[in-house]
Design a protein around this motif. Structure first.
Motif, PDB file in Angstrom:
ATOM      1  N   ALA A 197       0.782  -1.227   0.194  1.00  0.00           N
ATOM      2  CA  ALA A 197       0.055  -0.107  -0.066  1.00  0.00           C
ATOM      3  C   ALA A 197       0.832   1.346   0.029  1.00  0.00           C
ATOM      4  CB  ALA A 197      -0.967  -0.115   1.226  1.00  0.00           C
ATOM      5  N   ARG A 198       1.964   1.278   0.687  1.00  0.00           N
ATOM      6  CA  ARG A 198       2.812   2.324   0.786  1.00  0.00           C
ATOM      7  C   ARG A 198       3.317   2.510  -0.424  1.00  0.00           C
ATOM      8  NH1 ARG A 198       4.402   0.475   5.976  1.00  0.00           N
ATOM      9  NH2 ARG A 198       5.979  -0.853   5.056  1.00  0.00           N
ATOM     10  N   GLN A 199       3.877   1.451  -1.375  1.00  0.00           N
ATOM     11  CA  GLN A 199       4.233   1.575  -2.436  1.00  0.00           C
ATOM     12  C   GLN A 199       3.391   2.080  -3.756  1.00  0.00           C
ATOM     13  OE1 GLN A 199       6.596  -1.801  -3.974  1.00  0.00           O
ATOM     14  NE2 GLN A 199       6.464  -2.580  -2.217  1.00  0.00           N
ATOM     15  N   ILE A 200       2.087   1.677  -3.661  1.00  0.00           N
ATOM     16  CA  ILE A 200       0.996   2.267  -4.537  1.00  0.00           C
ATOM     17  C   ILE A 200       0.996   3.621  -4.090  1.00  0.00           C
ATOM     18  CG2 ILE A 200      -1.390   1.951  -4.884  1.00  0.00           C
ATOM     19  CD1 ILE A 200      -1.106  -0.970  -4.084  1.00  0.00           C
ATOM     20  N   ARG A 201       0.889   4.058  -2.968  1.00  0.00           N
ATOM     21  CA  ARG A 201       0.578   5.545  -2.527  1.00  0.00           C
ATOM     22  C   ARG A 201       1.598   6.384  -3.130  1.00  0.00           C
ATOM     23  NH1 ARG A 201      -0.614   3.371   2.821  1.00  0.00           N
ATOM     24  NH2 ARG A 201      -2.785   3.177   3.227  1.00  0.00           N
ATOM     25  N   ASN A 210      -6.660   4.727  -0.043  1.00  0.00           N
ATOM     26  CA  ASN A 210      -7.018   3.416   0.705  1.00  0.00           C
ATOM     27  C   ASN A 210      -7.108   2.504  -0.554  1.00  0.00           C
ATOM     28  OD1 ASN A 210      -8.105   1.191   1.701  1.00  0.00           O
ATOM     29  ND2 ASN A 210     -10.043   2.090   2.313  1.00  0.00           N
ATOM     30  N   PRO A 211      -6.146   1.649  -0.812  1.00  0.00           N
ATOM     31  CA  PRO A 211      -6.092   0.764  -2.147  1.00  0.00           C
ATOM     32  C   PRO A 211      -7.317  -0.104  -2.246  1.00  0.00           C
ATOM     33  CG  PRO A 211      -4.230   0.242  -0.783  1.00  0.00           C
ATOM     34  CD  PRO A 211      -4.655   1.609  -0.194  1.00  0.00           C
ATOM     35  N   PRO A 242       4.680   2.542 -12.855  1.00  0.00           N
ATOM     36  CA  PRO A 242       5.267   1.750 -11.657  1.00  0.00           C
ATOM     37  C   PRO A 242       4.230   1.393 -10.547  1.00  0.00           C
ATOM     38  CG  PRO A 242       5.778   3.958 -11.676  1.00  0.00           C
ATOM     39  CD  PRO A 242       5.228   3.677 -13.178  1.00  0.00           C
ATOM     40  N   ALA A 243       3.063   1.943 -10.634  1.00  0.00           N
ATOM     41  CA  ALA A 243       2.221   1.328  -9.509  1.00  0.00           C
ATOM     42  C   ALA A 243       1.462   0.185  -9.763  1.00  0.00           C
ATOM     43  CB  ALA A 243       0.880   2.603  -9.346  1.00  0.00           C
ATOM     44  N   VAL A 244       1.630  -0.183 -11.122  1.00  0.00           N
ATOM     45  CA  VAL A 244       0.769  -1.104 -11.491  1.00  0.00           C
ATOM     46  C   VAL A 244       1.242  -2.647 -11.000  1.00  0.00           C
ATOM     47  CG1 VAL A 244       0.044  -2.808 -13.374  1.00  0.00           C
ATOM     48  CG2 VAL A 244      -0.020  -0.151 -13.568  1.00  0.00           C
ATOM     49  N   ALA A 245       2.409  -2.866 -11.116  1.00  0.00           N
ATOM     50  CA  ALA A 245       2.712  -4.068 -10.471  1.00  0.00           C
ATOM     51  C   ALA A 245       2.540  -4.234  -8.892  1.00  0.00           C
ATOM     52  CB  ALA A 245       4.581  -4.200 -10.575  1.00  0.00           C
ATOM     53  N   PRO A 246       2.750  -3.445  -7.946  1.00  0.00           N
ATOM     54  CA  PRO A 246       2.527  -3.369  -6.501  1.00  0.00           C
ATOM     55  C   PRO A 246       0.995  -3.461  -6.431  1.00  0.00           C
ATOM     56  CG  PRO A 246       3.427  -1.386  -7.042  1.00  0.00           C
ATOM     57  CD  PRO A 246       3.561  -1.940  -8.046  1.00  0.00           C
ATOM     58  N   LEU A 247       0.224  -2.717  -7.123  1.00  0.00           N
ATOM     59  CA  LEU A 247      -1.212  -2.772  -7.155  1.00  0.00           C
ATOM     60  C   LEU A 247      -1.728  -4.130  -7.759  1.00  0.00           C
ATOM     61  CD1 LEU A 247      -3.896  -1.451  -6.634  1.00  0.00           C
ATOM     62  CD2 LEU A 247      -3.788  -0.566  -9.062  1.00  0.00           C
TER      63      LEU A 247
END
Length: 566
Positions: A197-201, A210-211, A242-247
Motif C-alpha cells: 500500500a505504501r508503494q502504491i501511494r 486506501n487501495p 510503476p504503480a501497476v505491479a505493486p497494485l
C-alpha cells in the motif's frame, strides 16, 4: 408400521419437524401404510433400524434439512428421493437463473411450507405428483435417472459438509504468514499488504489513498495520468506504470486475505485433533441453472492453489485426487454420437487428437476452436477456426448449433437426461417486441439482436455443461457406493454418536469441484480407491451413453497434501 410386505422395493416418506417426525412406508402400488409418529430423539434409531433391515429409498422434502440431523447422530442412508430438487427439475420455472454465479449463493428453497413444517400427507402427495410427471415425460427413463442422480448428489453433499475436508490449521497459518506476514491485530493490514500500500501511494502521489476502495483508487490512477475506466485486474495489466505491479500484487494478496485468510480459518475450519481440522463447506446441489453445484458459504468452489497445501490427510490416511480431462467436449461427442470426434478423444488429450486428425495445426488452436464451439465464439482466432470443426464434426457441432438457434428463437432446450433450460426473461421478450415495432429505433434493434445472440450462447452451452454435470453426478453416485463397499479400518479422530463414529472410518468423498473429486482414505486402501474412481467414471459413461465408445479418462493422484497435485 403396519402390515407391509418388505419383499418389494420399499420407500419411506419422512416428514420431520423440530420435535417429531412421521414415517410413512410405501411399497409398490399398495396403499401407504399407517404413518408412524416418532420423537426427534427416536428418529435416528428408527432410521438406522430400517436402513439396516430394508435399505429403503428415503423420500423427504429436503435432504439439506433432514440429513444433517441424522448424520449428527451417526446415521447414514444409502439412497433417497429429494422432493425439493425433484420439483426444481420437473418444474424449471422454479430453477436458478442463468446469471446466478456458481460460487457462494443462497437460493430460496422450493416447497418452503412443506420443509418448514411437519406435513406427511402433503409429502406423500408431492411424491405421487412427481412420479406421475416422470411417467408422462417423453423419456421417463432418463428423467428418472436424473432425479436419482440429483438426490444421490444431495446425500453426498451433506456427507461431505458433515465429514469435512481434512485441513492442517497450522500449515494454513504458515502459508498466510509466508505470503502476508504475521497475523495482524484486528482492523490492521498484514505487513506485506501495508508495504505494498505504501508503494502504491508513493507511485501515485496519493498519501492518504486506501487501495481497498475502488472509487479512491480509480481517482488516484486517473489523477496520476493512468487512463483506466475500472480497477479490474485485466485492465490494469495492460498499463505501463510503476504503480501497476505493486497494485496487482496487492489485489491478489488482499483477495487471499478476504477469501481464505485468518478470519476464514477461524470460521470454517473446526479443530479436530492436534493440528488437524476439518473444512465444512455448505454445498448447494443444483444451485446453478445447468445443474452445477454452488455453495452458500465457505467458498469451496473457489479454493485457491495458494492454500491447498493446508489440505493434508490424517496420519495413516491419503488423499486420492481425480480430475476428468476435457469433460465437456467428450460429453458433446457422446451426446451427438459423433464417432469421429469420439475417436479424436481416445486417450488423455482430446485436443492433441484434433491435431492428429488434421483438423487444426496445433494443440493451442484445437483448444481455442473447441471452446469457441462450446461457448459460441464468432470473432477472433476462435471464429476463424470454428468452420474447421463444423466440417470435421457436423454431428457434434450440430448439437450445439441447434441449441443456439433454439435459444435465439426463445425456446427451451434440454440436457441429455432432461433438465430443461429456463425460458428467456420478460425483459428479453419485451426487447424483441419493441424491436419489431414499426417505430423501433436503431439502438432498440441492436440491443434486441444482442440479447438474442447472448441467449443463444447460453442455450448452446446449457446442453453440454448440464450434461457434463449429469455425468459428474453419476460418477459420484457410483463412486460413493463403491467406497461404502470398501469399508475400512481407519480411525476417526472425531466424536462418536449412538450409532457409532460420527464420521466414516473408511474411504469417503471429501471434496467435489465440477469435474474433480477428492477421497480421504486409509493408506492401505488408496490403490483400491484409485481403481474405484476409474471404474466409477467408466460406469457413469455407460449409464448415460450406453455402448457408444466414449472415453472419460481421469488424472488420478494419491497424495498426502492437495498441493502435491500438479
Amino acid at each position: 408400521m403396519g402390515p407391509v410386505s418388505y419383499a418389494a422395493a420399499v420407500e419411506v416418506v419422512l416428514a420431520s419437524g423440530p420435535d417429531r417426525a412421521v414415517l410413512t412406508v410405501l411399497a409398490d402400488d399398495a396403499a401407504p401404510a399407517e404413518p408412524v409418529d416418532v420423537t426427534a430423539e427416536q428418529l435416528p434409531g428408527r432410521v438406522a433400524d430400517l436402513e439396516a433391515r430394508h435399505s429403503p429409498r428415503w423420500v423427504w422434502p429436503d435432504t439439506a434439512r433432514v440429513y444433517p440431523r441424522l448424520l449428527a447422530a451417526g446415521v447414514r442412508v444409502g439412497r433417497c428421493h429429494d422432493l425439493r430438487l425433484g420439483r426444481a427439475i420437473l418444474d424449471p420455472t422454479h430453477a436458478a437463473q442463468p446469471h446466478e454465479a456458481a460460487h457462494d449463493v443462497h437460493q430460496p428453497t422450493l416447497l418452503d411450507e412443506l420443509t418448514a413444517q411437519l406435513d406427511p400427507v402433503e409429502a406423500v402427495a408431492e411424491h405421487a405428483r412427481q412420479r406421475t410427471a416422470v411417467t408422462a415425460a417423453p423419456e421417463p427413463g432418463r428423467l428418472r435417472l436424473l432425479l436419482a442422480a440429483e438426490s444421490a448428489g444431495a446425500l453426498t453433499a451433506a456427507e461431505m459438509s458433515h465429514d469435512g475436508l481434512p485441513w492442517d490449521r497450522n500449515e494454513h497459518d504458515r502459508i498466510l504468514t509466508g505470503l502476508l506476514g504475521p497475523r495482524p491485530q484486528p482492523g490492521r493490514r498484514p505487513a506485506v499488504l501495508e508495504d505494498l500500500a505504501r508503494q502504491i501511494r508513493h507511485h501515485l502521489a496519493a498519501a492518504s489513498l486506501n487501495p481497498d476502495s475502488p472509487a479512491e483508487l480509480l481517482r488516484a490512477l486517473n489523477a496520476a495520468g493512468v487512463e483506466v475506466r475500472t480497477t479490474r485486474k485485466w485492465e490494469l495489466a495492460q498499463i505501463e506504470h510503476p504503480a501497476v505491479a505493486p497494485l496487482l500484487e496487492y489485489k491478489k494478496l488482499a483477495r487471499l486475505l478476504s477469501a481464505n485468510g485468518w478470519a476464514w480459518l477461524d470460521e470454517w475450519v473446526r479443530p479436530v485433533a492436534g493440528e488437524q481440522g476439518r473444512f465444512h463447506p455448505e454445498y448447494v446441489v443444483g444451485g446453478v441453472v445447468t445443474g452445477r453445484w454452488a455453495t452458500s458459504g465457505g467458498g469451496a468452489l473457489q479454493l485457491p492453489k495458494q492454500v491447498r497445501g493446508a489440505v493434508v490427510a490424517d496420519p495413516g490416511w491419503r488423499l486420492v485426487v481425480a480430475d476428468a480431462a476435457q469433460l465437456e467436449p467428450r460429453v458433446l461427442a457422446a451426446m451427438a454420437g459423433d464417432e469421429r470426434m469420439a475417436e479424436a478423444a481416445r486417450g488423455a488429450d482430446l485436443y492433441q487428437g484434433l491435431v492428429d486428425q488434421g483438423i487444426v495445426d496445433t494443440r493451442a488452436h484445437a483448444k481455442v476452436a473447441m471452446l469457441g464451439a462450446l461457448y459460441g465464439a464468432t470473432s477472433g482466432e476462435a471464429g476463424r477456426l470454428m468452420p474447421r470443426l463444423l466440417r470435421a464434426y457436423p454431428r457434434a457441432t450440430g448439437v450445439v448449433e441447434d441449441a443456439a438457434r433454439a435459444g435465439e428463437r426463445g425456446e427451451t432446450v434440454r440436457t441429455w437426461l432432461g433438465r430443461t433450460s429456463p425460458e428467456p426473461p420478460l425483459s428479453w421478450r419485451d426487447a424483441q417486441h419493441r424491436a419489431s415495432a414499426e417505430d423501433a429505433g436503431a439502438d432498440e434493434v441492436r440491443r434486441a439482436r444482442q440479447l438474442v445472440r447472448d441467449w443463444g450462447r447460453f442455450t448452446r452451452n446449457f446442453v453440454v455443461q448440464g450434461t457434463a454435470a449429469e455425468w459428474a453426478l453419476c460418477w459420484m453416485a457410483d463412486l460413493r457406493g463403491r467406497l461404502r463397499a470398501l469399508g475400512g479400518s481407519g480411525t476417526w479422530p472425531g466424536p462418536a454418536g449412538p450409532a457409532g463414529p460420527i464420521g466414516p472410518i473408511g474411504p469417503h468423498l471429501v471434496f467435489f469441484l465440477h469435474d474433480e473429486v477428492v477421497v480421504h482414505t486409509p493408506e492401505e486402501l488408496a490403490d483400491d480407491v484409485a481403481t474405484a474412481v476409474q471404474e466409477a467414471a467408466v460406469g457413469a459413461g455407460r449409464l448415460l451413453f450406453g455402448t457408444f465408445p466414449a472415453e472419460f479418462p481421469l488424472d488420478v493422484a494419491v497424495v498426502r497434501s492437495y498441493a502435491e497435485v500438479g
